[in-house]
Design an enzyme around this catalytic site. Structure first.
Site, PDB file in Angstrom:
ATOM      1  N   GLU A  77       6.801   8.598  -1.420  1.00  0.00           N
ATOM      2  CA  GLU A  77       5.507   9.511  -1.629  1.00  0.00           C
ATOM      3  C   GLU A  77       5.103  10.120  -2.749  1.00  0.00           C
ATOM      4  O   GLU A  77       4.152   9.793  -3.378  1.00  0.00           O
ATOM      5  CB  GLU A  77       5.608  10.534  -0.410  1.00  0.00           C
ATOM      6  CG  GLU A  77       5.252   9.990   0.905  1.00  0.00           C
ATOM      7  CD  GLU A  77       5.280  11.128   2.147  1.00  0.00           C
ATOM      8  OE1 GLU A  77       5.490  12.465   1.796  1.00  0.00           O
ATOM      9  OE2 GLU A  77       5.366  10.848   3.409  1.00  0.00           O
ATOM     10  N   HIS A 107      -2.031  11.828   5.379  1.00  0.00           N
ATOM     11  CA  HIS A 107      -1.195  12.396   6.773  1.00  0.00           C
ATOM     12  C   HIS A 107      -2.055  12.602   8.026  1.00  0.00           C
ATOM     13  O   HIS A 107      -1.555  12.710   9.123  1.00  0.00           O
ATOM     14  CB  HIS A 107      -0.492  13.921   6.457  1.00  0.00           C
ATOM     15  CG  HIS A 107       0.575  13.726   5.562  1.00  0.00           C
ATOM     16  ND1 HIS A 107       0.569  13.630   4.271  1.00  0.00           N
ATOM     17  CD2 HIS A 107       1.863  13.926   5.872  1.00  0.00           C
ATOM     18  CE1 HIS A 107       1.642  13.465   3.739  1.00  0.00           C
ATOM     19  NE2 HIS A 107       2.405  13.916   4.597  1.00  0.00           N
TER      20      HIS A 107
END
Length: 290
Positions: free
Chosen positions: A149, A182
């Protein structure tokens, strides 16, 4: 006319980051499965696809870096992969983040059934680390997710956004992609849980908020230090700690002590934020945000 071209450059840069975010999240769903995201088989498959996307992301950045000297050395430097100031980049951002979590850390110490000596023995016990490193969920939360990420959403996106947006705007725009990414957890919760839709959406909105704030912080670290390792380690540490249990702290038997610890940690963090991320410490060509 020049301003029009600059505007178009920014639109293209934003679309490039949006595409990269979609590739990262989309790679999680190339495997059709009726199993929960925490199932080992699902995690292994997602490791494969997300590591592939992460490995290709530097090439993606290379394609979009028209204004950059396209040597791999310069590209890696722009991604924070450098040896200068490496020790400082490993230690100081992590220490700064631990200062911010002073309250939660002390809260865990108070609630821990072990003595300090026993806890230290557990922390340095090789058998415990072997158990962690062979636990695929632990590896996902503390190794693979932080590394991939930060590589994709910080090291590759920030160099795309900075030329047209500047450092200060980029440090706040970049985390929005991280926060929106997310939202895919909503679909999994709708599929595997019996929670109400409005509760799931509220939870997703809250997660978007704190992941975006966290993303801004790691973007700030990346741009100030010129290193990727600091954001990765801070990401892993924050995943380990979780969101600070503020409600439990207020209801704790030692709540006055913990409230003071929370406030002290926040104030010390703000005091040391710029001094501990001074680009001079890391001997880098970092931007040096104010």
């Amino acid at each position: 006319m020049a301003s029009l071209f600059e505007h178009l450059d920014c639109v293209c840069s934003l679309l490039a980051c949006f595409t990269l975010a979609c590739l990262y999240v989309g790679s999680l769903y190339v495997w059709k499965s009726d199993l929960h995201r925490d199932h080992p088989d699902v995690i292994r498959r997602r490791f494969t696809s997300v590591l592939l996307v992460s490995a290709l992301s530097p090439f993606y950045l290379w394609l979009w870096s028209d204004g950059m000297d396209k040597t791999w050395v310069n590209l890696l430097n722009s991604m924070g992969c450098r040896s200068e100031g490496l020790i400082s980049a490993i230690v100081l951002p992590l220490l700064l983040t631990m200062v911010l979590f002073l309250g939660p850390i002390l809260q865990q110490v108070l609630d821990c059934p072990w003595s300090f000596t026993d806890g230290l023995k557990v922390a340095v016990d090789p058998k415990i680390w072997v158990i962690c490193l062979t636990d695929i969920r632990w590896m996902r939360n503390h190794v693979v997710a932080p590394l991939t990420e930060e590589l994709v959403f910080r090291a590759c996106m920030l160099p795309i956004l900075m030329p047209c947006m500047g450092p200060q705007k980029a440090v706040f725009a970049c985390p929005l992609f991280f926060g929106v990414a997310h939202f895919h957890h909503v679909f999994e919760q709708l599929k595997f849980t019996q929670r109400r839709v409005d509760d799931i959406l509220l939870s997703a909105a809250f997660q978007f908020g704190y992941t975006s704030v966290f993303g801004a912080y790691t973007a700030f670290l990346f741009m100030r230090t010129g290193h990727l390792v600091g954001p990765v380690l801070c990401h892993a540490f924050c995943n380990f700690m979780g969101f600070p249990p503020l409600a439990a702290a207020i209801e704790h038997t030692h709540r006055l002590f913990l409230v003071i610890a929370y406030l002290t940690g926040a104030l010390l963090f703000l005091y040391f934020l710029h001094p501990m991320t001074d680009p001079f410490i890391y001997t880098s060509d970092a931007v040096g945000l104010v």
